[in-house]
Write a protein that holds these residues in place. Structure first.
Motif, PDB file in Angstrom:
ATOM      1  N   LYS A   5       0.814  -1.214   0.000  1.00 54.00           N
ATOM      2  CA  LYS A   5       0.000   0.000   0.000  1.00 54.00           C
ATOM      3  C   LYS A   5       0.849   1.266   0.000  1.00 54.00           C
ATOM      4  O   LYS A   5       0.403   2.305  -0.440  1.00 54.00           O
ATOM      5  N   ASP A  19       2.919 -14.472  -3.369  1.00 54.69           N
ATOM      6  CA  ASP A  19       3.416 -13.680  -2.238  1.00 54.69           C
ATOM      7  C   ASP A  19       4.519 -14.477  -1.556  1.00 54.69           C
ATOM      8  O   ASP A  19       4.328 -15.072  -0.512  1.00 54.69           O
ATOM      9  N   ASP A  25       0.429  -6.711   0.421  1.00 51.85           N
ATOM     10  CA  ASP A  25      -0.923  -6.179   0.458  1.00 51.85           C
ATOM     11  C   ASP A  25      -1.697  -6.634  -0.779  1.00 51.85           C
ATOM     12  O   ASP A  25      -2.903  -6.841  -0.722  1.00 51.85           O
ATOM     13  N   TYR A  26      -0.990  -6.770  -1.903  1.00 47.49           N
ATOM     14  CA  TYR A  26      -1.592  -7.207  -3.166  1.00 47.49           C
ATOM     15  C   TYR A  26      -0.604  -8.111  -3.895  1.00 47.49           C
ATOM     16  O   TYR A  26       0.600  -7.960  -3.767  1.00 47.49           O
ATOM     17  N   VAL A  28      -0.039  -9.151  -7.904  1.00 45.67           N
ATOM     18  CA  VAL A  28      -0.444  -8.823  -9.271  1.00 45.67           C
ATOM     19  C   VAL A  28       0.320  -9.744 -10.218  1.00 45.67           C
ATOM     20  O   VAL A  28       1.529  -9.939 -10.037  1.00 45.67           O
ATOM     21  N   ILE A  47      -3.217   3.598  -6.148  1.00 45.88           N
ATOM     22  CA  ILE A  47      -3.828   2.285  -6.316  1.00 45.88           C
ATOM     23  C   ILE A  47      -5.350   2.438  -6.316  1.00 45.88           C
ATOM     24  O   ILE A  47      -5.909   3.080  -5.434  1.00 45.88           O
ATOM     25  N   GLU A  49      -8.579   0.249  -5.978  1.00 45.32           N
ATOM     26  CA  GLU A  49      -8.996  -1.088  -5.547  1.00 45.32           C
ATOM     27  C   GLU A  49     -10.350  -1.464  -6.138  1.00 45.32           C
ATOM     28  O   GLU A  49     -11.221  -0.619  -6.322  1.00 45.32           O
ATOM     29  N   ASN A  54      -8.764  -6.135  -4.259  1.00 46.80           N
ATOM     30  CA  ASN A  54      -7.583  -6.313  -5.098  1.00 46.80           C
ATOM     31  C   ASN A  54      -7.338  -5.043  -5.911  1.00 46.80           C
ATOM     32  O   ASN A  54      -8.173  -4.157  -5.962  1.00 46.80           O
ATOM     33  N   ILE A  55      -6.208  -4.987  -6.576  1.00 44.78           N
ATOM     34  CA  ILE A  55      -5.914  -3.840  -7.422  1.00 44.78           C
ATOM     35  C   ILE A  55      -6.700  -3.969  -8.717  1.00 44.78           C
ATOM     36  O   ILE A  55      -6.562  -4.950  -9.440  1.00 44.78           O
TER      37      ILE A  55
END
Length: 92
Positions: A5, A19, A25-26, A28, A47, A49, A54-55
């Motif tokens: 973030k 991850d 945090d996200y 992608v 960003i 959301e 999610n992004i």
């Protein structure tokens, strides 16, 4: 790609789309349009959301202002300050 973030991100070819650090945090997909936009805009992006957290996208943002540091004193200014301090110490 791991995205935080605070707009930091990490990418490693050994573990794409995961991850691997465990505190993202996200996550992608490395080959996604969003990942390419993050790389191109970093760190000047916001960003966006989706409803599921999610992004959904990233948008260009204004760069953070750069803090200006004052110029250091010159040798002559330092010498004058030392002389002034010596005068104060010697006289009282």
């Amino acid at each position: 790609m791991i995205v935080y973030k605070n707009k930091r991100f990490m990418q490693i070819g050994l573990f794409p789309d995961t991850d691997w650090v465990g505190d993202a945090d996200y996550v992608v997909p490395d080959d996604s349009d969003i990942a390419q936009k993050i790389i191109a805009l970093a760190p000047n992006f916001d960003i966006i959301e989706s409803d599921d957290g999610n992004i959904a996208d990233v948008a260009a943002a204004e760069p953070a202002p750069v803090e200006t540091v004052p110029e250091p004193p010159t040798n002559a200014e330092l010498a004058a300050a030392i002389a002034e301090l010596a005068e104060v110490v010697m006289n009282g």
